[in-house]
Enzyme design. Structure first.
Site, PDB file in Angstrom:
ATOM      1  N   LYS A   1       0.614  -1.161   0.139  1.00  0.00           N
ATOM      2  CA  LYS A   1      -0.092  -0.058  -0.096  1.00  0.00           C
ATOM      3  C   LYS A   1       0.865   1.086   0.068  1.00  0.00           C
ATOM      4  CE  LYS A   1      -3.598  -0.187   2.540  1.00  0.00           C
ATOM      5  NZ  LYS A   1      -4.601  -0.053   3.702  1.00  0.00           N
TER       6      LYS A   1
HETATM    7  C1  E4P Z   1      -7.695   0.500   4.060  1.00  0.00           C
HETATM    8  O1  E4P Z   1      -7.015   0.524   3.241  1.00  0.00           O
HETATM    9  C2  E4P Z   1      -7.818   1.664   4.989  1.00  0.00           C
HETATM   10  O2  E4P Z   1      -6.378   2.011   5.522  1.00  0.00           O
HETATM   11  C3  E4P Z   1      -8.615   1.614   6.161  1.00  0.00           C
HETATM   12  O3  E4P Z   1      -9.742   0.769   5.773  1.00  0.00           O
HETATM   13  C4  E4P Z   1      -9.051   2.796   6.682  1.00  0.00           C
HETATM   14  O4  E4P Z   1     -10.134   2.693   7.601  1.00  0.00           O
HETATM   15  P1  E4P Z   1     -10.662   3.751   8.804  1.00  0.00           P
HETATM   16  O5  E4P Z   1     -11.082   4.932   8.375  1.00  0.00           O
HETATM   17  O6  E4P Z   1     -11.487   3.027   9.443  1.00  0.00           O
HETATM   18  O7  E4P Z   1      -9.201   3.946   9.551  1.00  0.00           O
END
Ligand code: E4P
Length: 226
Positions: A86
């Protein structure tokens, strides 16, 4: 549509993985900081649970393109196959995505809040983008609409990049993202369980059991078949 678990909690992954058609696990620095006593042990344990075919995502923590690519190389070597790095949608990040593409490393561009960011991520060579639905909803935007706009842009321009909608807090958000054409969603384990919850389903099953028992007692259907 792909369904991934957005967690590094081993017990929660174990509680859901055998029952749901899960395509992989996503993590981010906050999730690992919260859930992992030891990042090495946790990521390797998740890979072990997933097996080699399901996808595993972890975020690069470096901020410069060379550092991000170096982390992507090591993470992929240790946690692949089907490992995705990522990478945040920054200038250094986009450069890193293009460099990863050249090296055959798989990427997801994360922290997406606008269709334009997603378009640039796709053009840089991202395999996935992750628009943050709940965080968009919380700034009086419409997360699902942003998902739909990204999907439309990708269709319009022929990009194969997939939209993995993320940051969900309720089932309606997941449904809306799916309705807008998300290729996948990543959800927490408790939210995953709620995907199939309906009180009338439970009530219907209770009624079936009552009717069956009142007529046939404790015998199963297989025992009545001669
Ligand atoms: C996934 O790629 C994200 O990092 C994650 O879903 C963020 O989620 P949150 O807004 O609940 O922290």
């Amino acid at each position: 549509m792909q369904i991934l678990l957005d967690t590094a909690n081993i017990n929660q992954i174990k509680s859901v993985l055998p029952y749901f058609p899960i395509d992989g696990v996503t993590t981010n620095p906050s999730i690992l900081a919260r859930e992992a006593e030891d990042v090495n042990d946790t990521l390797r344990a998740i890979r072990e649970l997933l097996g080699p075919d399901r996808m595993l995502f972890a975020q690069a923590t470096a901020h410069d393109s060379a550092g991000i690519v170096a982390q992507a190389e090591k993470l992929t070597k240790e946690l692949g196959p089907n490992f995705y790095t990522k990478i945040p949608v920054t200038m250094q990040g986009l450069r890193a995505v293009a460099m990863c593409k050249e090296r055959g490393l798989k990427t997801l561009v994360t922290a997406i809040f606008t269709p334009m960011q997603a378009l640039l991520a796709a053009k840089s060579g991202a395999d996935y983008v992750a628009p943050y639905v709940d965080r968009l909803d919380n700034i009086t935007s419409d997360g699902a609409s942003v998902v739909g706009e990204i999907v439309n842009l990708y269709n319009e321009y022929g990009y194969e990049t997939k939209v993995l909608a993320a940051s969900f807090k309720n089932i309606q958000q997941v449904y809306n993202a799916a309705s807008c054409g998300a290729h996948g969603v990543t959800v927490t384990a408790p939210l995953c369980e709620k995907l199939i919850f309906h009180p009338y389903t439970d009530r219907s099953l209770e009624d079936f059991d009552i009717d069956w028992r009142s007529r046939f007692g404790e015998k199963g259907i297989d025992q009545l078949l001669k």
